[in-house]
Design a protein around this motif. Sequence first.
Motif, PDB file in Angstrom:
ATOM      1  N   THR A 203     -33.523  -4.316 -22.419  1.00  0.00           N
ATOM      2  CA  THR A 203     -33.987  -3.160 -21.654  1.00  0.00           C
ATOM      3  C   THR A 203     -35.226  -2.584 -22.319  1.00  0.00           C
ATOM      4  O   THR A 203     -35.675  -3.044 -23.369  1.00  0.00           O
ATOM      5  N   GLY A 204     -35.791  -1.537 -21.710  1.00  0.00           N
ATOM      6  CA  GLY A 204     -36.976  -0.899 -22.268  1.00  0.00           C
ATOM      7  C   GLY A 204     -36.757  -0.374 -23.666  1.00  0.00           C
ATOM      8  O   GLY A 204     -37.676  -0.356 -24.488  1.00  0.00           O
ATOM      9  N   LYS A 205     -35.533   0.041 -23.970  1.00  0.00           N
ATOM     10  CA  LYS A 205     -35.253   0.576 -25.305  1.00  0.00           C
ATOM     11  C   LYS A 205     -35.399  -0.484 -26.382  1.00  0.00           C
ATOM     12  O   LYS A 205     -35.743  -0.185 -27.522  1.00  0.00           O
ATOM     13  N   GLU A 206     -35.099  -1.740 -26.012  1.00  0.00           N
ATOM     14  CA  GLU A 206     -35.264  -2.821 -26.974  1.00  0.00           C
ATOM     15  C   GLU A 206     -36.690  -3.374 -26.971  1.00  0.00           C
ATOM     16  O   GLU A 206     -37.192  -3.828 -28.006  1.00  0.00           O
ATOM     17  N   LEU A 207     -37.341  -3.342 -25.827  1.00  0.00           N
ATOM     18  CA  LEU A 207     -38.661  -3.952 -25.705  1.00  0.00           C
ATOM     19  C   LEU A 207     -39.785  -3.065 -26.231  1.00  0.00           C
ATOM     20  O   LEU A 207     -40.810  -3.565 -26.698  1.00  0.00           O
ATOM     21  N   PHE A 208     -39.625  -1.734 -26.139  1.00  0.00           N
ATOM     22  CA  PHE A 208     -40.732  -0.831 -26.428  1.00  0.00           C
ATOM     23  C   PHE A 208     -40.354   0.196 -27.487  1.00  0.00           C
ATOM     24  O   PHE A 208     -39.180   0.537 -27.662  1.00  0.00           O
ATOM     25  N   ASP A 209     -41.373   0.702 -28.167  1.00  0.00           N
ATOM     26  CA  ASP A 209     -41.217   1.826 -29.084  1.00  0.00           C
ATOM     27  C   ASP A 209     -41.364   3.092 -28.240  1.00  0.00           C
ATOM     28  O   ASP A 209     -42.473   3.606 -28.046  1.00  0.00           O
ATOM     29  N   ILE A 210     -40.247   3.577 -27.707  1.00  0.00           N
ATOM     30  CA  ILE A 210     -40.280   4.685 -26.755  1.00  0.00           C
ATOM     31  C   ILE A 210     -40.931   5.950 -27.339  1.00  0.00           C
ATOM     32  O   ILE A 210     -41.791   6.552 -26.684  1.00  0.00           O
ATOM     33  N   LEU A 213     -44.680   5.584 -27.279  1.00  0.00           N
ATOM     34  CA  LEU A 213     -45.249   5.695 -25.927  1.00  0.00           C
ATOM     35  C   LEU A 213     -45.289   7.152 -25.473  1.00  0.00           C
ATOM     36  O   LEU A 213     -46.269   7.606 -24.886  1.00  0.00           O
ATOM     37  N   ASP A 214     -44.201   7.894 -25.726  1.00  0.00           N
ATOM     38  CA  ASP A 214     -44.164   9.323 -25.371  1.00  0.00           C
ATOM     39  C   ASP A 214     -45.292  10.075 -26.058  1.00  0.00           C
ATOM     40  O   ASP A 214     -45.937  10.953 -25.463  1.00  0.00           O
TER      41      ASP A 214
END
Length: 222
Positions: A203-210, A213-214
Motif C-alpha cells: 500500500t501507499g504506507k509501504e511504498l512512500f515516505d508519507i 510527502l506531507d
Amino acid sequence: MSDFRFSRRDWLKTTALATTPLLLGPLPSFAGAPAPGKTPPLSAADIAAIEAAMGKKGAYVEAQATHSTPLPRNDLKVTIKGEPVPISFGFGGWVAIKHTLDGKSAMLMSDTVLLQEEVNPLMSAALAQGLEIGAVHNHFFYEEPRIFYMHIHGMGAPAELARKFAAALKDSKLLPANQPKPSGGTPAAQAGNNATPSAGPPTGKELFDIPALDKLVGYQAQ
C-alpha cells in the motif's frame, strides 16, 4: 497631386489614438455587487432517496451542500507499463448531486471509469434517460486495459436524477450492485485471531515516505 496613400499601420495607429480616451476611461466598480449566495442544503429525504436509488451510502459535505457516491472499478486489474496500479490511484469514479443556487432544481455531475467497449453503451443509456454527456477523455498513457472517463450531467430533482443515473448504470459494472462483493477480510480476520494475514500488494504506507510527502505539499494527506 498630393499622395494620399494610407498604410494599414497608419490606419491602426489613428484608430488606436482616437479610441484611447474611451479605453482609458473609468472602469465600472464591482465593489458593491452582491456576494454569491449559499447553495441550499439537500434534505434528509433527498439524501435517503439518492442512496436508495444508488444502492450505496454516500457522503454528504455540508460545507459544499453536496452528496457524492464513490464508484470505484474494483472489478478491474489495471497496470501501467506492466506495473500494477491500485484502483484508488485514479480508477475510481463518482457521482455528485447538489441544489442549484435558487433551490428550485438540482444538478448531477459524474466521472465514470470505463473500458473502451463500455463507452458507447453507457452513453446511449444515459442519453435515453434524458441525461447529457459532458466529455469523454483519458487520464493515462500505457495503461492496460485501456481506460476512458466519461462525464455525465443532468438537471432536475435530486431523487429523480439519482434514479435516472442508476437506470443508466443498471447494465454497467459501475453500478454498486454490479461490483464484486467484499470478501469479508482474510481468513485470519474472519477467525478473530492475531495471525499475520497473507501478503498482499504493498500500500501507499509501504511504498512512500508519507510524512515527507506531507511536508513537501504543506498539508496532511490521506
